[in-house]
Design an enzyme around this catalytic site. Structure first.
Site, PDB file in Angstrom:
ATOM      1  N   ASP A  27      16.060 -29.797  -0.664  1.00  0.00           N
ATOM      2  CA  ASP A  27      17.475 -29.410  -0.639  1.00  0.00           C
ATOM      3  C   ASP A  27      17.951 -29.297   0.811  1.00  0.00           C
ATOM      4  O   ASP A  27      17.761 -28.268   1.462  1.00  0.00           O
ATOM      5  CB  ASP A  27      17.654 -28.076  -1.376  1.00  0.00           C
ATOM      6  CG  ASP A  27      19.110 -27.629  -1.402  1.00  0.00           C
ATOM      7  OD1 ASP A  27      20.002 -28.443  -1.063  1.00  0.00           O
ATOM      8  OD2 ASP A  27      19.350 -26.452  -1.779  1.00  0.00           O
ATOM      9  N   GLU A  58      23.788 -26.949  -5.576  1.00  0.00           N
ATOM     10  CA  GLU A  58      23.419 -28.113  -6.386  1.00  0.00           C
ATOM     11  C   GLU A  58      22.535 -27.788  -7.583  1.00  0.00           C
ATOM     12  O   GLU A  58      22.550 -28.493  -8.577  1.00  0.00           O
ATOM     13  CB  GLU A  58      22.729 -29.156  -5.489  1.00  0.00           C
ATOM     14  CG  GLU A  58      21.224 -28.974  -5.272  1.00  0.00           C
ATOM     15  CD  GLU A  58      20.842 -27.674  -4.566  1.00  0.00           C
ATOM     16  OE1 GLU A  58      21.701 -27.091  -3.890  1.00  0.00           O
ATOM     17  OE2 GLU A  58      19.683 -27.237  -4.710  1.00  0.00           O
ATOM     18  N   LYS A  96      14.693 -25.986 -12.545  1.00  0.00           N
ATOM     19  CA  LYS A  96      15.365 -26.671 -11.436  1.00  0.00           C
ATOM     20  C   LYS A  96      14.300 -27.357 -10.589  1.00  0.00           C
ATOM     21  O   LYS A  96      13.399 -26.701 -10.063  1.00  0.00           O
ATOM     22  CB  LYS A  96      16.143 -25.661 -10.580  1.00  0.00           C
ATOM     23  CG  LYS A  96      16.632 -26.239  -9.228  1.00  0.00           C
ATOM     24  CD  LYS A  96      17.400 -25.211  -8.391  1.00  0.00           C
ATOM     25  CE  LYS A  96      17.718 -25.748  -6.997  1.00  0.00           C
ATOM     26  NZ  LYS A  96      18.455 -24.781  -6.137  1.00  0.00           N
ATOM     27  N   ASP A 134      12.160 -26.056  -3.361  1.00  0.00           N
ATOM     28  CA  ASP A 134      13.333 -25.859  -4.220  1.00  0.00           C
ATOM     29  C   ASP A 134      13.120 -26.434  -5.633  1.00  0.00           C
ATOM     30  O   ASP A 134      14.042 -26.491  -6.422  1.00  0.00           O
ATOM     31  CB  ASP A 134      14.575 -26.465  -3.558  1.00  0.00           C
ATOM     32  CG  ASP A 134      15.866 -25.762  -3.962  1.00  0.00           C
ATOM     33  OD1 ASP A 134      15.779 -24.629  -4.477  1.00  0.00           O
ATOM     34  OD2 ASP A 134      16.950 -26.362  -3.784  1.00  0.00           O
ATOM     35  N   LYS A 160      22.634 -27.615   5.400  1.00  0.00           N
ATOM     36  CA  LYS A 160      22.059 -26.328   5.786  1.00  0.00           C
ATOM     37  C   LYS A 160      21.745 -26.321   7.275  1.00  0.00           C
ATOM     38  O   LYS A 160      21.494 -27.369   7.861  1.00  0.00           O
ATOM     39  CB  LYS A 160      20.740 -26.101   5.025  1.00  0.00           C
ATOM     40  CG  LYS A 160      20.886 -25.785   3.545  1.00  0.00           C
ATOM     41  CD  LYS A 160      19.534 -25.576   2.896  1.00  0.00           C
ATOM     42  CE  LYS A 160      19.644 -25.286   1.405  1.00  0.00           C
ATOM     43  NZ  LYS A 160      20.329 -24.025   1.092  1.00  0.00           N
ATOM     44  N   ARG A 191      22.658 -25.461  -9.829  1.00  0.00           N
ATOM     45  CA  ARG A 191      23.404 -25.167 -11.054  1.00  0.00           C
ATOM     46  C   ARG A 191      23.942 -26.445 -11.691  1.00  0.00           C
ATOM     47  O   ARG A 191      24.109 -26.510 -12.905  1.00  0.00           O
ATOM     48  CB  ARG A 191      24.519 -24.156 -10.747  1.00  0.00           C
ATOM     49  CG  ARG A 191      25.561 -24.642  -9.783  1.00  0.00           C
ATOM     50  CD  ARG A 191      26.363 -23.512  -9.155  1.00  0.00           C
ATOM     51  NE  ARG A 191      25.590 -22.790  -8.144  1.00  0.00           N
ATOM     52  CZ  ARG A 191      26.041 -21.731  -7.478  1.00  0.00           C
ATOM     53  NH1 ARG A 191      27.255 -21.238  -7.713  1.00  0.00           N
ATOM     54  NH2 ARG A 191      25.279 -21.144  -6.576  1.00  0.00           N
ATOM     55  N   ASP A 199      25.882 -27.704  -1.439  1.00  0.00           N
ATOM     56  CA  ASP A 199      24.633 -26.952  -1.384  1.00  0.00           C
ATOM     57  C   ASP A 199      24.441 -26.067  -2.624  1.00  0.00           C
ATOM     58  O   ASP A 199      23.372 -25.501  -2.828  1.00  0.00           O
ATOM     59  CB  ASP A 199      24.610 -26.096  -0.110  1.00  0.00           C
ATOM     60  CG  ASP A 199      23.222 -25.606   0.250  1.00  0.00           C
ATOM     61  OD1 ASP A 199      22.244 -26.107  -0.355  1.00  0.00           O
ATOM     62  OD2 ASP A 199      23.117 -24.731   1.132  1.00  0.00           O
TER      63      ASP A 199
HETATM   64  N1  BES Z   1      18.048 -23.792  -2.947  1.00  0.00           N
HETATM   65  C1  BES Z   1      19.090 -22.951  -2.507  1.00  0.00           C
HETATM   66  C2  BES Z   1      18.782 -21.460  -2.696  1.00  0.00           C
HETATM   67  C3  BES Z   1      17.617 -20.910  -1.922  1.00  0.00           C
HETATM   68  C4  BES Z   1      17.822 -20.250  -0.717  1.00  0.00           C
HETATM   69  C5  BES Z   1      16.343 -20.972  -2.424  1.00  0.00           C
HETATM   70  C6  BES Z   1      16.755 -19.712  -0.032  1.00  0.00           C
HETATM   71  C7  BES Z   1      15.275 -20.430  -1.731  1.00  0.00           C
HETATM   72  C8  BES Z   1      15.482 -19.797  -0.542  1.00  0.00           C
HETATM   73  C9  BES Z   1      20.364 -23.262  -3.272  1.00  0.00           C
HETATM   74  O1  BES Z   1      20.526 -24.568  -3.664  1.00  0.00           O
HETATM   75  C10 BES Z   1      21.502 -22.934  -2.370  1.00  0.00           C
HETATM   76  O2  BES Z   1      21.623 -23.583  -1.374  1.00  0.00           O
HETATM   77  N2  BES Z   1      22.328 -21.956  -2.751  1.00  0.00           N
HETATM   78  C11 BES Z   1      23.440 -21.566  -1.958  1.00  0.00           C
HETATM   79  C12 BES Z   1      24.625 -21.401  -2.867  1.00  0.00           C
HETATM   80  C13 BES Z   1      25.940 -21.277  -2.144  1.00  0.00           C
HETATM   81  C14 BES Z   1      26.256 -22.550  -1.434  1.00  0.00           C
HETATM   82  C15 BES Z   1      27.006 -20.946  -3.149  1.00  0.00           C
HETATM   83  C16 BES Z   1      23.070 -20.263  -1.261  1.00  0.00           C
HETATM   84  O3  BES Z   1      22.306 -19.466  -1.840  1.00  0.00           O
HETATM   85  O4  BES Z   1      23.495 -20.056  -0.147  1.00  0.00           O
HETATM   86 ZN    ZN Z   2      18.766 -25.621  -3.967  1.00  0.00          ZN
HETATM   87 MN    MN Z   3      21.352 -25.771  -2.153  1.00  0.00          MN
END
Ligand code: BES
Ligand code: ZN
Ligand code: MN
Length: 496
Positions: free
Chosen positions: A267, A346, A262, A285, A274, A348, A344
């Site tokens: 992000d 994204e 990824k 990210d 966020k 996946r 968010d």
């Molecule tokens: N890049 C983030 C995950 C992340 C969070 C990486 C903290 C490193 C530190 C990912 O894209 C994300 O935002 N995931 C969301 C998914 C949710 C919206 C289903 C999350 O983990 O909150």
């Molecule tokens: Zn992300």
């Molecule tokens: Mn995200």
């Protein structure tokens, strides 16, 4: 400035007055090289006075010891002999690097009484030195006082009976350290400097090592039908890229190992934006893509006898008039449709197309993807172990073993039909978020829908790729997590 080390192995010491580093096991053991470093027995006496016992990562530091040919002798504790892993030798090397400071010539006495020094251990020690030396300070225009005085270029002589075999393996130590440090650098670089195009150029640079690299543009990805990945990129002014890195060090026609990353260069969350606090961390990210790129560097630089593919999806997730919306339905390269619930989620979407493409084009022996995929994995495991999800017990167990050996640990998490149901959608084949509960697992279930029957493992490195605790071998925010783990896996299971 990172320190530049020139490392060589030798059967005996040059004894030229610089810094000597000795190692000592805990218990009733003398430090290594003591007959050379301590002719008058003052170091042994000092150890007694200080109560230095060779405890792991303990340090005894002596200036101008009487009658010693060295200006300074540092003894580093190794801990108990029977408990030493490969990772401990890396840590010892890292600790040694941390004591160098102003010395320009360093002699390390490696053959600690009480333990056999194999060439592997000697090389792990050297790798530890090189890993600890990395610092991300290109953007610091003012150096601290002690940084100014620290040596910039250091010659290290490692004294060991295994010097010949160790020298032959030094290329491999350098390859591992360079791969890890490349991954760290990519993670640390600010997002204005490292966009998808710039990242792709860094991948392209691996051609100098004999890696074949293709870069797909948005037009090419659109032709392939990568609607999931392109949907993420559409809110950014910077175009998406996919880099395909191929290293053919194995038998002709043998199916490759595939590593997929990824690479979200930043992000914001997109329209599902966020909160502001710590959003700057989202420059990391792309930690999965960085590890894949670092690994491909390592495999090529040490001429690994294996066929391996590295594929990284590079996008920026931004809110914009053209950004994707919650409620949108996109069609992935696999033909499966995805309802966007949360922009968010994204990573996946990027991986869905990258995994499908990898499987269809290369028919690999396995696919391992690395992704800073979910905040939920931090809730579950903190930043000490990465989450492992797999459809193949053999692959999962090999990965766990490589994790123990390398010190880059993994904890296996569950998958299952009932978790899979959570991401069924009212309007499309699936939705891209199953909500807060079991967030890391439903993300993995999503990826699983794009791997078919291929043996596959997903490593959720959101906690370990960046901001993990600093230690003997890493002093940088970007850790390079995954490079040593996967290099270890390749060595142990696929090259032998
Ligand atoms: N890049 C983030 C995950 C992340 C969070 C990486 C903290 C490193 C530190 C990912 O894209 C994300 O935002 N995931 C969301 C998914 C949710 C919206 C289903 C999350 O983990 O909150
Ligand atoms: Zn992300
Ligand atoms: Mn995200």
């Amino acid at each position: 400035m990172s320190v530049q080390y020139t490392i060589r192995f030798a059967p005996s010491a040059p004894a030229d007055g610089g810094l000597a580093i000795a190692l000592q096991l805990s218990g009733d053991h003398a430090p290594s090289g003591h007959s050379v470093t301590d002719p008058a027995g003052v170091i042994t006496r000092a150890a007694g006075i200080a109560g230095f016992s060779g405890k792991q990562m303990g340090v005894l530091d002596l200036l101008a010891p009487h009658q010693s040919p060295f200006d300074r002798v540092v003894v580093i504790g190794l801990g108990k002999a029977d408990e030493l892993t490969a990772y401990d030798w890396l840590r010892a090397g890292g600790k040694a690097s941390s004591v160098v400071k102003r010395a320009e010539t360093v002699t390390v006495f490696l053959d600690a009484p009480g333990t056999d020094i194999t060439p592997e251990k000697a090389v792990d020690f050297a790798t530890g030195l090189l890993l600890r030396a990395y610092a991300f300070d290109a953007y610091k225009t003012k150096k601290k006082d002690d940084e100014d005085k620290a040596a910039k270029s250091v010659t290290v002589t490692i004294v060991t009976a295994a010097h010949q075999a160790a020298s032959e393996r030094m290329v491999s130590a350098q390859a591992v350290a360079d791969g890890v440090n490349l991954a760290r650098e990519l993670v640390n670089l600010p997002p204005n400097v490292l966009g998808p195009v710039e990242f792709a150029e860094r991948a392209k640079a691996l051609e100098s090592l004999g890696v074949a690299v293709e870069i797909l543009t948005e037009t090419e990805m659109a032709k392939l039908g990568m609607g999931a990945l392109l949907g993420v990129a559409q809110g950014s002014a910077r175009p998406a890229r996919m880099a395909i890195m191929q290293w053919n060090g194995g038998a002709d026609g043998e199916a490759p190992l595939a590593f997929v990353g990824k690479g979200v260069v930043f992000d914001t969350g997109g329209i599902s934006i966020k909160p502001a606090a710590n959003m700057e961390d989202m420059k990391g990210d792309m930690g999965g893509a960085a590890a894949v790129t670092g690994l491909m560097h390592t495999l090529a630089a040490r001429k690994a006898k294996v066929n391996a593919i590295g594929i990284i999806g590079l996008v920026e997730n931004m809110p914009d008039g053209n950004a994707q919306r919650p409620g949108d339905i996109v069609t992935s390269m696999s033909g499966q449709t995805i309802e966007i619930i949360n922009t968010d989620a994204e990573g996946r979407l990027v991986l869905a197309d990258a995994l499908w493409y990898t499987k269809e084009r290369f028919k690999p022996r396995f696919m391992i993807n690395l992704a800073t995929l979910t905040g939920a994995i931090l809730v579950a495991l903190g930043n000490l172990q990465a989450g492992l999800f797999s459809n193949d017990d053999d692959l999962a167990n090999s990965l766990i073993a490589a994790g123990e050996e390398s010190g880059e640990k993994l904890w296996r998490m569950p998958l299952g039909k009932d978790y899979d149901k959570i991401i069924d959608s009212k309007f499309a084949d699936m939705k891209n978020s199953g909500g807060r509960y079991a967030g890391s697992i439903t993300a993995a279930q999503f990826l699983k829908r794009f791997v078919g029957e291929t043996p596959w493992a997903h490593l959720d490195v959101a906690g370990t790729a960046m901001g993990s605790p600093l230690n003997e071998i890493n002093q940088s925010w970007g850790s390079g997590y995954g490079v040593r783990l996967l290099d270890q896996l390749v060595r142990d299971r696929y090259e032998a």
